[in-house]
Design a protein around this motif. Structure first.
Motif, PDB file in Angstrom:
ATOM      1  N   GLN A  88      51.214  -1.176  57.974  1.00  0.00           N
ATOM      2  CA  GLN A  88      52.266  -0.195  57.596  1.00  0.00           C
ATOM      3  C   GLN A  88      52.626  -0.363  55.837  1.00  0.00           C
ATOM      4  N   TYR A  95      55.743   0.422  53.044  1.00  0.00           N
ATOM      5  CA  TYR A  95      57.216   0.595  53.082  1.00  0.00           C
ATOM      6  C   TYR A  95      57.296   0.759  51.368  1.00  0.00           C
ATOM      7  N   GLN A 107      60.673   0.705  48.618  1.00  0.00           N
ATOM      8  CA  GLN A 107      61.573   0.252  48.278  1.00  0.00           C
ATOM      9  C   GLN A 107      62.378   0.558  46.932  1.00  0.00           C
ATOM     10  N   LEU A 113      64.309  -0.964  52.698  1.00  0.00           N
ATOM     11  CA  LEU A 113      63.100  -0.577  52.907  1.00  0.00           C
ATOM     12  C   LEU A 113      62.949   1.005  53.856  1.00  0.00           C
ATOM     13  N   PHE A 161      55.542  -2.023  49.455  1.00  0.00           N
ATOM     14  CA  PHE A 161      54.940  -2.984  50.050  1.00  0.00           C
ATOM     15  C   PHE A 161      53.998  -2.680  51.259  1.00  0.00           C
ATOM     16  N   PHE A 203      54.712  -9.016  55.461  1.00  0.00           N
ATOM     17  CA  PHE A 203      54.501  -8.345  54.017  1.00  0.00           C
ATOM     18  C   PHE A 203      53.531  -8.734  52.950  1.00  0.00           C
ATOM     19  N   GLY A 204      53.063  -8.007  52.198  1.00  0.00           N
ATOM     20  CA  GLY A 204      52.372  -8.377  51.044  1.00  0.00           C
ATOM     21  C   GLY A 204      53.148  -8.394  49.806  1.00  0.00           C
ATOM     22  N   THR A 205      52.812  -8.545  48.713  1.00  0.00           N
ATOM     23  CA  THR A 205      53.750  -9.163  47.392  1.00  0.00           C
ATOM     24  C   THR A 205      54.253  -7.738  46.907  1.00  0.00           C
ATOM     25  N   ASP A 261      58.769 -10.783  48.377  1.00  0.00           N
ATOM     26  CA  ASP A 261      58.420  -9.872  49.383  1.00  0.00           C
ATOM     27  C   ASP A 261      59.216 -10.347  50.578  1.00  0.00           C
ATOM     28  N   PRO A 262      59.726  -9.422  51.299  1.00  0.00           N
ATOM     29  CA  PRO A 262      60.551  -9.845  52.563  1.00  0.00           C
ATOM     30  C   PRO A 262      59.701 -10.742  53.525  1.00  0.00           C
ATOM     31  N   PHE A 308      67.772  -8.304  55.479  1.00  0.00           N
ATOM     32  CA  PHE A 308      67.444  -7.105  56.197  1.00  0.00           C
ATOM     33  C   PHE A 308      67.672  -7.127  57.438  1.00  0.00           C
ATOM     34  N   PHE A 355      64.679  -0.215  59.189  1.00  0.00           N
ATOM     35  CA  PHE A 355      65.313  -0.870  58.456  1.00  0.00           C
ATOM     36  C   PHE A 355      66.840  -0.628  57.875  1.00  0.00           C
TER      37      PHE A 355
END
Lengths: 110, 113
Positions: free
Chosen positions: A33, A35, A37, A43, A88, A100-102, B42-43, B90, B104
């Motif tokens: 997925q 996202y 932000q 998000l 992300f 999540f990625g960076t 990152d989350p 979150f 979210f």
């Protein structure tokens, strides 16, 4: 990051140009997925692509998935200043938690 | 359409204090997730609940606990706060299924002084 890297870490473009962000991941996945932000905000879900899909479109967004390379890309066409945000990728495997990625920080100049 | 509600939106605490964050999922969503996002990070997944039972656990410190109540709202309790706990927290909710989107909330910004 627990999952992988996004590339580039930061991207600056002019309005009207296309923006491409790449995401690599480490594990098998059920889905991936993307996202968005805005700075310090929540998000927003953009698009979900399942592991058996290769490409998906939503408006100006195009996502590709290559499970053999464990990578995905997000293309934003005809970018606008309002697209300025961090993007992300996040993967789901086995359980439904998101890994999540960076992130890529996108700046679109008017 | 109703979204995920989190309260408070901002919270300032001193070291060693406790904090409680609340999350109200989208109506009829049965799963709640908590994520922590440090500055420039990152989350990171902390914990999730499905039908009021803990369903998964991530990198959540022992000082933190959470639960989901009968009305499906969830609370994240944080004790003995440390400076490093300063982050955006979150909450997300979904209908349980591997290929379902998580929605979210706006997040709670916790600052520990």
């Amino acid at each position: 990051s627990q999952q992988g890297e996004e590339d580039p870490q930061a991207l600056s473009i002019q309005e009207g140009e296309n923006a491409t962000m790449n995401c690599s991941y480490k594990t098998s996945i059920n889905n991936l997925q993307w996202y968005r932000q805005n700075s310090g905000r929540g998000l927003v879900h953009l698009i979900l692509i399942r592991s058996n899909e290769r490409e998906k479109h939503s408006g100006r967004l195009r996502v590709t998935l290559d499970t053999s390379k464990k990578s995905s890309s997000l293309l934003i066409t005809a970018s606008r200043a309002a697209d300025t945000a961090s993007y992300f990728c996040a993967t789901v495997w086995n359980t439904d938690k998101l890994i999540f990625g960076t992130g890529t920080r996108l700046q679109v100049f008017p | 359409a109703a979204g995920v509600i989190q309260s408070p939106r901002h919270l300032i605490k001193e070291k060693r204090e406790t904090a409680t964050l609340k999350c109200y999922p989208i109506p009829r969503h049965d799963t709640v997730y908590w994520y922590q996002q440090g500055p420039g990070q990152d989350p990171q997944f902390l914990i999730s609940f499905y039908e009021k039972m803990q369903s998964d656990k991530g990198s959540i410190p022992d000082r933190f606990s959470a639960q989901q109540f009968s009305d499906y709202h969830s609370e994240l309790n944080m004790s003995s706060l440390e400076l490093g706990d300063s982050a955006l927290y979150f909450c997300a909710s979904s209908l349980a299924a591997l290929n379902n989107e998580q929605f979210f909330g706006p997040g709670t910004r916790l600052t520990v002084l």
